[in-house]
Design a protein around this motif. Structure first.
Motif, PDB file in Angstrom:
ATOM      1  N   ALA A 165       1.430  -8.575  -3.668  1.00  0.00           N
ATOM      2  CA  ALA A 165       0.253  -8.823  -4.505  1.00  0.00           C
ATOM      3  C   ALA A 165       0.448  -8.237  -5.899  1.00  0.00           C
ATOM      4  O   ALA A 165       0.194  -8.911  -6.908  1.00  0.00           O
ATOM      5  CB  ALA A 165      -0.988  -8.226  -3.853  1.00  0.00           C
ATOM      6  N   GLU A 224       9.905   0.164  -5.253  1.00  0.00           N
ATOM      7  CA  GLU A 224       9.140  -0.066  -4.030  1.00  0.00           C
ATOM      8  C   GLU A 224      10.070  -0.197  -2.826  1.00  0.00           C
ATOM      9  O   GLU A 224       9.790   0.353  -1.752  1.00  0.00           O
ATOM     10  CB  GLU A 224       8.325  -1.331  -4.225  1.00  0.00           C
ATOM     11  CG  GLU A 224       7.288  -1.560  -3.182  1.00  0.00           C
ATOM     12  CD  GLU A 224       6.882  -3.001  -3.176  1.00  0.00           C
ATOM     13  OE1 GLU A 224       6.607  -3.544  -4.261  1.00  0.00           O
ATOM     14  OE2 GLU A 224       6.871  -3.588  -2.085  1.00  0.00           O
ATOM     15  N   LEU A 254       3.344   1.173   8.371  1.00  0.00           N
ATOM     16  CA  LEU A 254       3.063   1.535   6.970  1.00  0.00           C
ATOM     17  C   LEU A 254       3.892   0.666   6.034  1.00  0.00           C
ATOM     18  O   LEU A 254       3.403   0.187   5.008  1.00  0.00           O
ATOM     19  CB  LEU A 254       3.400   3.005   6.715  1.00  0.00           C
ATOM     20  CG  LEU A 254       2.736   4.075   7.570  1.00  0.00           C
ATOM     21  CD1 LEU A 254       3.026   5.439   6.996  1.00  0.00           C
ATOM     22  CD2 LEU A 254       1.257   3.865   7.645  1.00  0.00           C
ATOM     23  N   ILE A 287       1.171  -5.257   0.074  1.00  0.00           N
ATOM     24  CA  ILE A 287       0.567  -4.827  -1.191  1.00  0.00           C
ATOM     25  C   ILE A 287       1.528  -5.090  -2.339  1.00  0.00           C
ATOM     26  O   ILE A 287       1.142  -5.538  -3.418  1.00  0.00           O
ATOM     27  CB  ILE A 287       0.185  -3.336  -1.119  1.00  0.00           C
ATOM     28  CG1 ILE A 287      -0.942  -3.139  -0.126  1.00  0.00           C
ATOM     29  CG2 ILE A 287      -0.234  -2.819  -2.466  1.00  0.00           C
ATOM     30  CD1 ILE A 287      -1.254  -1.704   0.159  1.00  0.00           C
ATOM     31  N   THR A 327       2.494  -2.857   5.618  1.00  0.00           N
ATOM     32  CA  THR A 327       1.334  -2.844   4.714  1.00  0.00           C
ATOM     33  C   THR A 327       1.795  -2.727   3.279  1.00  0.00           C
ATOM     34  O   THR A 327       1.313  -3.433   2.388  1.00  0.00           O
ATOM     35  CB  THR A 327       0.418  -1.662   5.055  1.00  0.00           C
ATOM     36  OG1 THR A 327       0.287  -1.594   6.465  1.00  0.00           O
ATOM     37  CG2 THR A 327      -0.924  -1.824   4.425  1.00  0.00           C
ATOM     38  N   SER A 328       2.751  -1.820   3.068  1.00  0.00           N
ATOM     39  CA  SER A 328       3.219  -1.583   1.707  1.00  0.00           C
ATOM     40  C   SER A 328       3.904  -2.812   1.137  1.00  0.00           C
ATOM     41  O   SER A 328       3.771  -3.117  -0.051  1.00  0.00           O
ATOM     42  CB  SER A 328       4.139  -0.372   1.721  1.00  0.00           C
ATOM     43  OG  SER A 328       5.089  -0.469   0.727  1.00  0.00           O
ATOM     44  N   VAL A 332      11.075   3.214  -1.660  1.00  0.00           N
ATOM     45  CA  VAL A 332      10.058   3.902  -0.865  1.00  0.00           C
ATOM     46  C   VAL A 332       9.993   3.311   0.539  1.00  0.00           C
ATOM     47  O   VAL A 332       9.917   4.028   1.544  1.00  0.00           O
ATOM     48  CB  VAL A 332       8.692   3.828  -1.577  1.00  0.00           C
ATOM     49  CG1 VAL A 332       7.616   4.432  -0.720  1.00  0.00           C
ATOM     50  CG2 VAL A 332       8.758   4.550  -2.890  1.00  0.00           C
ATOM     51  N   ASN A 333      10.057   1.963   0.621  1.00  0.00           N
ATOM     52  CA  ASN A 333      10.011   1.324   1.937  1.00  0.00           C
ATOM     53  C   ASN A 333      11.200   1.743   2.789  1.00  0.00           C
ATOM     54  O   ASN A 333      11.060   2.010   3.984  1.00  0.00           O
ATOM     55  CB  ASN A 333      10.006  -0.192   1.779  1.00  0.00           C
ATOM     56  CG  ASN A 333       8.685  -0.684   1.249  1.00  0.00           C
ATOM     57  OD1 ASN A 333       7.702   0.050   1.308  1.00  0.00           O
ATOM     58  ND2 ASN A 333       8.664  -1.883   0.733  1.00  0.00           N
TER      59      ASN A 333
END
Lengths: 511, 118
Positions: free
Chosen positions: B90, B38, B80, B87, B83-84, B41-42
């Motif tokens: 979570a 993750e 974006l 998420i 937000t990512s 990607v960020n």
């Protein structure tokens, strides 16, 4: 105020708001909470049907979030800014499936799910799951699609692990979480690749300017593989049996339509987003091969299962194969002269199979849940003679089993026949495999029927409670309607959806 | 070359993350692998939005002599990424909760020690 204009947003907002009100009402009384949830899902279904028939008559609905005139785009910028929802016939078609299955599942859950384990939160997650599915199907924005994908996967993982006193449930949820998380991250990465080139997130605007550079190809491959992973097609199908079998039966029925929401995203990306440039048919061939493998491996794995829900879960892998095969043939022939003769028929078959599968697979999982509710076992070897005591459940099981095996006049036969005919024109081997799989499906459901329902009366059990019977009856009624009027359904609902997928210009022209 | 370093880092992080998810047997390490993926990607999102010498895209607080809009970094990928990240928190919490439950049931976090590998 014309309510039809605001429908796309209302249909997502209604279950989402209701989800967070549910625990509050739960504090007051359980009956009020049940009534509230049922009211919400029924209203959602009615609104969805009205809205869908408005869409099927040839409209495309646009909704710009947060704008004072939501049906118009914000015009100061050259590109669409803000989140735009766009609903065409394919989205509305998927929306009907999600809303119907959710309605049946919510009603079924009233007596199926134990009160002791925080059922208010169960309903909260169920409604969030519904909002996630409808959001994924209605959005016209790639990043928004990613967000709803994550909402859907988080809520469905939590629901798979709902009976967390069972170790298998938590394991299944862990596996699904890992798979869906990696899939979602790959989706986000491919969104980054697309955004870096075109400065756009809107699907319709992207589809107009996409030029199929090397980075676009990488993004396409990542998107197709990750949505195929989420849809449970073969190389990544292992989470399906583990996730489906320990989840509460109503959630399993919802999960079937959740995987189909991923399938919708796969089709939307490959047909609409890349519709302008996808002339090389590698992706179509890839989908056909995935479809054949899913069909065959799914059904052969199902034959040897002893757990009734595991068996049905492997069948849903196999049914996903039919949809991939049908729509894959359409993608393989897209932009060729054969497309208008039999390519579109194959797509109609594949898309018709989506609604059929959601209904009969959902119904079969619900009957398996009813058996589990009374006998407390999922092992086929311990069952027997249930037809003596659970008459309605037996009837619903027969309807579901005949429909999934493709016995005429049931709806499974209509959609499979469309796929066979078109697949035969591409290569006879495809339709031979599809027919063999159909026969094996029948064989394994004959096995289930025989070992669970036939034979001498072994158990003194009662029929399933009323709410569970109503949940099953809703899906059975939809199956019967689809079976009696297959021609009408194909003309009025399925063909507009297939044409909406096939003509990317129409979707792109909406924005 | 120097401006490619974020992208090279992205690739390395993604490979490490996928390696951990595929080959590691400990469930916590799988969760760590997902987090690393993750981050990759960020980072790629942020790197895409960066402009050489760009300033933060806040119109009311711009330094003098900034070319609008080319002197500013892109704000959308940052939104974006935010937000990512939210998420991601979570999903990480949920995965760790599952790992904890699995440990309570089986007394082990090794994915090969049970029928988890089936």
């Amino acid at each position: 105020m014309n309510i039809m204009l605001h429908m796309p947003a209302l249909l997502i907002v209604l279950p989402l708001l209701a989800a967070f009100v549910t625990p509050l009402i739960d504090k007051l009384s359980r009956k009020a909470r049940n009534a509230f949830v049922i009211a919400i899902v029924v209203i959602e279904e009615i609104m969805m049907l009205f809205f869908a028939f408005h869409i099927f008559s040839g409209n495309i609905a646009i909704y710009t979030m947060g704008s004072s005139e939501p049906t118009k785009l914000v015009t100061e910028a050259a590109v669409p800014i803000r989140i735009v929802l766009e609903v065409d016939a394919m989205s509305a078609f998927m929306g009907i499936i999600s809303a119907t299955v959710a309605m049946a599942a919510a009603i079924y859950s009233i007596s199926f799910v134990e009160e002791s384990k925080g059922k208010g939160k169960f309903y909260t997650l169920l409604l969030i799951m519904l909002a996630g599915m409808i959001g994924m199907e209605f959005t016209g924005d790639l990043f928004n699609m990613f967000v709803f994908l994550e909402i859907l996967s988080i809520s469905s993982c939590a629901l798979i692990a709902y009976r967390n006193s069972d170790g298998n449930a938590v394991e299944g949820a862990f596996k699904y979480m890992v798979v869906s998380n990696i899939a979602a991250l790959l989706v986000l990465f491919s969104i980054a690749l697309l955004y870096s080139q075109y400065d756009l997130l809107n699907i319709a605007a992207l589809s107009k300017v996409i030029s199929y550079t090397e980075l676009d190809k990488v993004a396409l491959v990542l998107l197709v593989t990750s949505f195929a992973m989420k849809a449970g097609s073969v190389p990544m199908h292992y989470w399906v049996p583990d996730g489906y079998s320990p989840a509460p039966a109503s959630i399993t029925a919802m999960l079937v339509s959740a995987t189909q929401a991923s399938l919708y995203a796969l089709f939307r990306v490959s047909f609409t987003l890349y519709g302008k440039v996808i002339t090389a048919s590698y992706i179509g061939v890839f989908l056909i091969i995935l479809g054949l493998l899913s069909m065959f491996i799914g059904v052969t794995m199902a034959l040897s299962q002893k757990d009734i829900k595991r068996l049905m879960a492997y069948h849903s892998v196999s049914q996903t194969g039919y949809m991939l095969l049908g729509v894959g043939i359409g993608l393989y022939l897209l932009n060729t002269s054969d497309f208008n003769t039999y390519g579109i028929k194959a797509m109609e078959g594949g898309i018709f199979h989506i609604i059929n599968n959601a209904m009969y697979k959902g119904l079969l999982f619900l009957t398996a849940g009813a058996i589990f509710y009374r006998l407390k076992t999922r092992n086929l070897n311990e069952m027997g003679g249930l037809a003596h005591s659970m008459k309605y459940t037996t009837l619903f099981f027969i309807i579901g089993a005949l429909a999934i095996a493709g016995i005429p006049p049931f709806n499974g036969f209509a959609s499979k026949l469309l796929i066979y005919e078109a697949a035969y024109r591409v290569s006879p081997i495809l339709s031979i495999v599809a027919m063999i799989v159909s026969i094996l499906t029948l064989a394994s459901f004959v096995k289930v029927f025989h070992s669970a329902f036939m034979g001498a009366k072994i158990y003194e059990v009662e029929e399933a409670p009323k709410s569970m019977l109503i949940g099953m009856a809703i899906l059975a009624a939809v199956i019967i309607i689809l079976s009696i009027f297959p021609g009408l359904v194909v003309d009025k609902i399925v063909a507009p959806a297939a044409h909406a997928l096939a003509n990317w210009q129409v979707y792109a022209g909406g924005v | 070359m120097i401006y490619n370093i974020p992208f090279i880092t992205t690739a390395i992080l993604a490979v490490i993350g996928l390696y951990a998810v595929i080959f590691k047997r400990n469930l916590i390490k799988i969760a760590i692998g997902i987090t690393i993926l993750e981050s990759a990607v960020n980072l790629s999102l942020i790197a895409i939005g960066y402009r050489k010498g760009g300033v933060a895209p806040i119109y009311t607080n711009l330094p003098p002599n900034v070319d609008i809009p080319h002197g500013m970094v892109l704000p959308v990928p940052q939104a974006l990424t935010l937000t990512s990240i939210v998420i991601g928190v979570a999903t990480l919490a949920l995965i760790l909760a599952f790992a904890m439950k699995i440990y309570k049931h089986y007394g082990s976090l090794d994915s090969h020690s049970r029928r988890l590998k089936e």
